[in-house]
Design an enzyme around this catalytic site. Structure first.
Site, PDB file in Angstrom:
ATOM      1  N   GLY A   1       0.809  -1.220   0.000  1.00 59.23           N
ATOM      2  CA  GLY A   1       0.000   0.000   0.000  1.00 59.23           C
ATOM      3  C   GLY A   1       0.837   1.262   0.000  1.00 59.23           C
ATOM      4  O   GLY A   1       2.066   1.230  -0.089  1.00 59.23           O
TER       5      GLY A   1
ATOM      6  N   GLU B   1       6.899 -10.331   2.902  1.00 64.85           N
ATOM      7  CA  GLU B   1       6.032 -11.127   2.024  1.00 64.85           C
ATOM      8  C   GLU B   1       6.144 -10.740   0.579  1.00 64.85           C
ATOM      9  O   GLU B   1       6.187 -11.569  -0.305  1.00 64.85           O
ATOM     10  CB  GLU B   1       4.588 -10.818   2.425  1.00 64.85           C
ATOM     11  CG  GLU B   1       3.903 -11.853   3.170  1.00 64.85           C
ATOM     12  CD  GLU B   1       2.544 -11.326   3.551  1.00 64.85           C
ATOM     13  OE1 GLU B   1       2.216 -11.436   4.720  1.00 64.85           O
ATOM     14  OE2 GLU B   1       1.822 -10.807   2.691  1.00 64.85           O
TER      15      GLU B   1
ATOM     16  N   ILE C   1      -7.393  -1.070   9.673  1.00 64.08           N
ATOM     17  CA  ILE C   1      -8.650  -0.346   9.449  1.00 64.08           C
ATOM     18  C   ILE C   1      -8.918   0.543  10.661  1.00 64.08           C
ATOM     19  O   ILE C   1      -9.206   1.716  10.522  1.00 64.08           O
ATOM     20  CB  ILE C   1      -9.793  -1.341   9.176  1.00 64.08           C
ATOM     21  CG1 ILE C   1      -9.598  -1.890   7.757  1.00 64.08           C
ATOM     22  CG2 ILE C   1     -11.168  -0.694   9.359  1.00 64.08           C
ATOM     23  CD1 ILE C   1     -10.596  -2.888   7.299  1.00 64.08           C
TER      24      ILE C   1
HETATM   25  O1  0RQ Z   1     -11.411   2.175   0.979  1.00 70.93           O
HETATM   26  O2  0RQ Z   1     -10.589   2.355  -1.303  1.00 70.93           O
HETATM   27  O3  0RQ Z   1     -13.030   2.206  -0.817  1.00 70.93           O
HETATM   28  O4  0RQ Z   1     -11.742   4.263  -0.208  1.00 70.93           O
HETATM   29  O5  0RQ Z   1     -10.151   0.844   3.388  1.00 70.93           O
HETATM   30  O6  0RQ Z   1      -7.643   1.952   3.003  1.00 70.93           O
HETATM   31  O7  0RQ Z   1      -6.273   3.866   3.795  1.00 70.93           O
HETATM   32  O8  0RQ Z   1      -6.152   3.138   1.346  1.00 70.93           O
HETATM   33  O9  0RQ Z   1      -5.147   1.768   3.218  1.00 70.93           O
HETATM   34  O10 0RQ Z   1      -4.728   0.304   1.183  1.00 70.93           O
HETATM   35  O11 0RQ Z   1      -3.223   0.345   3.222  1.00 70.93           O
HETATM   36  O12 0RQ Z   1      -5.484  -0.690   3.307  1.00 70.93           O
HETATM   37  C1  0RQ Z   1      -6.097  -2.492   6.462  1.00 70.93           C
HETATM   38  C2  0RQ Z   1      -7.306  -2.670   4.307  1.00 70.93           C
HETATM   39  C3  0RQ Z   1      -5.616  -0.858   4.683  1.00 70.93           C
HETATM   40  C4  0RQ Z   1      -4.827  -3.209   4.406  1.00 70.93           C
HETATM   41  C5  0RQ Z   1      -5.979  -2.319   4.979  1.00 70.93           C
HETATM   42  C6  0RQ Z   1     -10.984   1.923   3.775  1.00 70.93           C
HETATM   43  C7  0RQ Z   1     -10.462   3.099   2.985  1.00 70.93           C
HETATM   44  C8  0RQ Z   1     -10.188   2.440   1.648  1.00 70.93           C
HETATM   45  C9  0RQ Z   1      -8.130   1.018   2.087  1.00 70.93           C
HETATM   46  P1  0RQ Z   1     -11.719   2.799  -0.453  1.00 70.93           P
HETATM   47  P2  0RQ Z   1      -6.292   2.775   2.779  1.00 70.93           P
HETATM   48  P3  0RQ Z   1      -4.564   0.430   2.641  1.00 70.93           P
HETATM   49  C10 0RQ Z   1       0.982  -7.781   3.829  1.00 70.93           C
HETATM   50  C11 0RQ Z   1       0.235  -7.522   5.107  1.00 70.93           C
HETATM   51  C12 0RQ Z   1      -4.518  -6.641   6.124  1.00 70.93           C
HETATM   52  C13 0RQ Z   1      -3.490  -7.507   5.458  1.00 70.93           C
HETATM   53  C14 0RQ Z   1      -2.077  -7.089   5.692  1.00 70.93           C
HETATM   54  C15 0RQ Z   1      -5.049  -4.688   4.654  1.00 70.93           C
HETATM   55  C16 0RQ Z   1      -9.661   1.072   2.070  1.00 70.93           C
HETATM   56  O13 0RQ Z   1      -3.627  -2.815   4.991  1.00 70.93           O
HETATM   57  O14 0RQ Z   1      -5.764  -5.348   3.916  1.00 70.93           O
HETATM   58  O15 0RQ Z   1      -1.777  -6.186   6.448  1.00 70.93           O
HETATM   59  N1  0RQ Z   1      -4.420  -5.247   5.747  1.00 70.93           N
HETATM   60  N2  0RQ Z   1      -1.170  -7.785   5.039  1.00 70.93           N
HETATM   61  O16 0RQ Z   1     -11.417   4.129   2.893  1.00 70.93           O
HETATM   62  C17 0RQ Z   1     -13.993   2.151   6.973  1.00 70.93           C
HETATM   63  C18 0RQ Z   1     -12.203   2.460   8.450  1.00 70.93           C
HETATM   64  C19 0RQ Z   1     -11.320   2.384   7.328  1.00 70.93           C
HETATM   65  C20 0RQ Z   1     -11.882   2.174   6.081  1.00 70.93           C
HETATM   66  C21 0RQ Z   1      -9.710   2.300   5.901  1.00 70.93           C
HETATM   67  N3  0RQ Z   1     -11.751   2.666   9.676  1.00 70.93           N
HETATM   68  N4  0RQ Z   1     -13.517   2.328   8.213  1.00 70.93           N
HETATM   69  N5  0RQ Z   1     -13.197   2.043   5.879  1.00 70.93           N
HETATM   70  N6  0RQ Z   1     -10.848   2.133   5.221  1.00 70.93           N
HETATM   71  N7  0RQ Z   1      -9.970   2.467   7.201  1.00 70.93           N
HETATM   72  C22 0RQ Z   1       0.217  -8.065   2.551  1.00 70.93           C
HETATM   73  C23 0RQ Z   1      -0.434  -9.421   2.485  1.00 70.93           C
HETATM   74  O17 0RQ Z   1      -0.791  -9.972   3.452  1.00 70.93           O
HETATM   75  C24 0RQ Z   1      -0.644 -10.094   1.189  1.00 70.93           C
END
Ligand code: 0RQ
Length: 504
Positions: free
Chosen positions: A270, A293, A363
């Site tokens: 990200g 990863e 999140i």
């Molecule tokens: O939604 O695109 O519809 O606007 O979540 O959020 O801020 O762009 O951040 O892309 O880094 O994703 C946790 C999902 C964060 C990710 C998460 C909404 C926000 C947006 C994306 P839109 P951002 P990111 C190595 C490690 C778990 C797996 C992991 C993830 C979308 O980091 O999947 O860490 N992590 N793996 O609007 C409602 C909230 C929100 C929210 C963000 N509080 N409430 N919506 N969003 N916060 C990789 C692998 O494991 C393969």
């Protein structure tokens, strides 16, 4: 026919994607290659989706159960989900169509730690795997497979599946040969042995994937690129968060807790992790290593700049330009990059031994440090836990990074109580938003809450959080982790009812 299939017997198995898809039937369980949009089969899933749609048009039931390494791409998850073709799926996914089918109840989704997915397949919890469908850049004269831009769970799927289908993709560089390290020493207890990695650059396996050739039922020739989404330009908030994290590392070095070249780095995928990598590029740090990863653009820049000695991962997650660069220069990069099975890239034993420094997105976090990485408003699945749990619990330092608000400021990423828990208060150590950093190490819950609120919450939500915490402290009978249970989820319910967590 492609010269990339050097084995004479396997050459006889070349057929079209449609013919290969005809071998698959309703209810089959398929272990697909693919991890974060890299190294997934490009042709078979689309042909299978067509076959499923034709069956549905005739009124016949046809779904398959899909196992992968992690997320794939529109050609795989997207194509199969679009025709309601996925009955059940595991582990991590991020395709919008797949996500919708999970959230509207069409598909079951089992979200498990990436390091454990292969083990659980071997334990038989998911039943028999009918097909492994993987991507190769080349098949050797002896019938061994040179994998492509991800390793993921390919080895375990080929080991347990009844039948194997291989896509040989001429878009992938043949110079990837030598980058993979396929360790085959997995066993179930009580026969496990230590995994002999003491440095991110250690090679402990084979550069080829050895497959039981008698299981191969089809080979498909393809030439399509990996999905390769470009990164967004780094925004101000990401830059601020990266700055806080890098200052924190700097202070850890000054305190003598980590060496000058840090410890092996893990970063999630990200915008923010990419900003961190960019910050490292512009720092004076040298001889960095990574045990992670996915290899992102920023890591390639660090290698090019001579700052990152070696990166160990299970897949690439590169933008189109960087994927092109990788294809052109794989012979150079394979001296600096090792792609391993995800059971090894994410193995708790190795992460703990190496003292990995992890940083992952979230999140939301609550005022005591519990973290939700997966569920929006407690119920809507976003992507899955991925490797965040593997790294967070076992890392030497585990950080969570996020903007302090979402959806244009309507949602606070710091809430009284998280609506779903992926990482408990015992796992994460540091929380960072664009507002600041809360180092939670050594702190009790009542010491954590004011720090998280003051340092990380957005000013629009800070007074509301302080108000909640102070009333909880006053009115809750038990003072260890004070909560007002009738109010703890009111922020989420208010958002669902009014479209904002703010009080009117
Ligand atoms: O939604 O695109 O519809 O606007 O979540 O959020 O801020 O762009 O951040 O892309 O880094 O994703 C946790 C999902 C964060 C990710 C998460 C909404 C926000 C947006 C994306 P839109 P951002 P990111 C190595 C490690 C778990 C797996 C992991 C993830 C979308 O980091 O999947 O860490 N992590 N793996 O609007 C409602 C909230 C929100 C929210 C963000 N509080 N409430 N919506 N969003 N916060 C990789 C692998 O494991 C393969």
């Amino acid at each position: 026919m492609s010269e990339r299939i050097a084995n004479a017997a396997l050459r006889q198995k070349v057929m079209s994607a449609d013919d290969a898809a005809a071998l698959i039937h309703d209810g089959d369980q398929i272990g697909f290659g693919g991890f974060t949009g890299s190294g997934y089969p490009k042709a078979l899933p689309g042909a299978l989706a067509k076959r499923i749609q034709e069956s549905h048009d005739r009124g016949e039931k046809f779904t398959v159960n899909v196992f992968t390494g992690a997320s794939t791409a529109p050609e795989l998850d997207g194509a199969l989900a679009a025709v309601d073709g996925i009955g059940w799926r595991m582990p991590y996914q991020s395709d919008p169509q797949m996500r919708n089918k999970i959230n509207d109840g069409t598909s079951f989704y089992t979200d498990i730690h990436l390091s454990e997915s292969g083990m659980m397949v071997r334990q038989g919890f998911f039943g028999n795997v009918d097909f492994a469908v993987i991507e190769a850049t080349r098949i050797t004269e002896d019938g061994d497979v040179v994998l492509t831009s991800s390793v993921g769970n390919n080895a375990v799927y080929c080991e347990v599946a009844d039948k194997i289908i291989i896509e040989v993709n001429s878009w992938q560089s043949e110079d990837l040969e030598g980058m993979h390290d396929i360790y085959g020493g997995f066993a179930l207890p009580p026969n496990r042995v230590p995994i002999p990695i003491t440095h991110p650059g250690d090679r402990i396996g084979d550069k080829f994937l050895h497959i039981p050739q008698n299981k191969v039922v089809a080979i498909i020739e393809t030439d399509g690129p990996d999905r390769n989404t470009p990164f967004k330009p780094i925004d101000d908030d990401s830059r601020k968060i990266a700055g806080f994290l890098l200052d924190f590392y700097d202070n850890e070095v000054k305190q003598g807790r980590i060496p000058k070249n840090l410890l092996p780095l893990q970063s999630g995928v990200g915008n923010i992790p990419n900003a961190v990598l960019d910050g490292l590029l512009h720092s004076d740090l040298e001889h960095l290593t990574s045990y992670t990863e996915v290899i992102q653009d920023g890591m390639i820049d660090l290698i090019d700049a001579g700052k990152l000695d070696v990166a160990s991962a299970t897949a690439f997650s590169l933008s189109p330009d960087y994927a092109h660069k990788m294809n052109e220069n794989a012979a150079f990069y394979r001296d600096h990059i090792i792609l391993r099975p995800q059971e090894i890239s994410n193995h708790p034993e190795v992460i703990r031994r190496l003292g990995v420094i992890g940083a992952n997105g979230m999140i939301e976090a609550d005022i005591y440090g519990n973290v939700n990485s997966t569920h929006v408003m407690g119920s809507r699945m976003m992507n899955g836990i991925g490797g965040s749990g593997d790294f967070t619990r076992n890392a030497y330092i585990s950080a969570f990074v996020s903007p302090s608000t979402a959806k244009g400021g309507a949602i606070s990423a710091i809430v009284p109580m998280v609506s779903h828990v992926d990482h408990t208060e015992h796992d994460g150590m540091v929380i960072i938003t664009e507002q600041g950093i809360a180092d939670l190490r050594g702190l009790a819950p009542r010491q954590r809450a004011p720090k998280i609120i003051e340092n990380c919450a957005h000013p629009d939500f800070r007074p509301m959080l302080l108000d909640y915490y102070e009333r909880a402290l006053r009115d809750c009978k038990f003072k260890h982790t004070p909560h007002l249970l009738n109010e703890a989820y009111s922020w989420h319910t208010r958002f669902l009812e009014t479209g904002t967590m703010k009080l009117s």
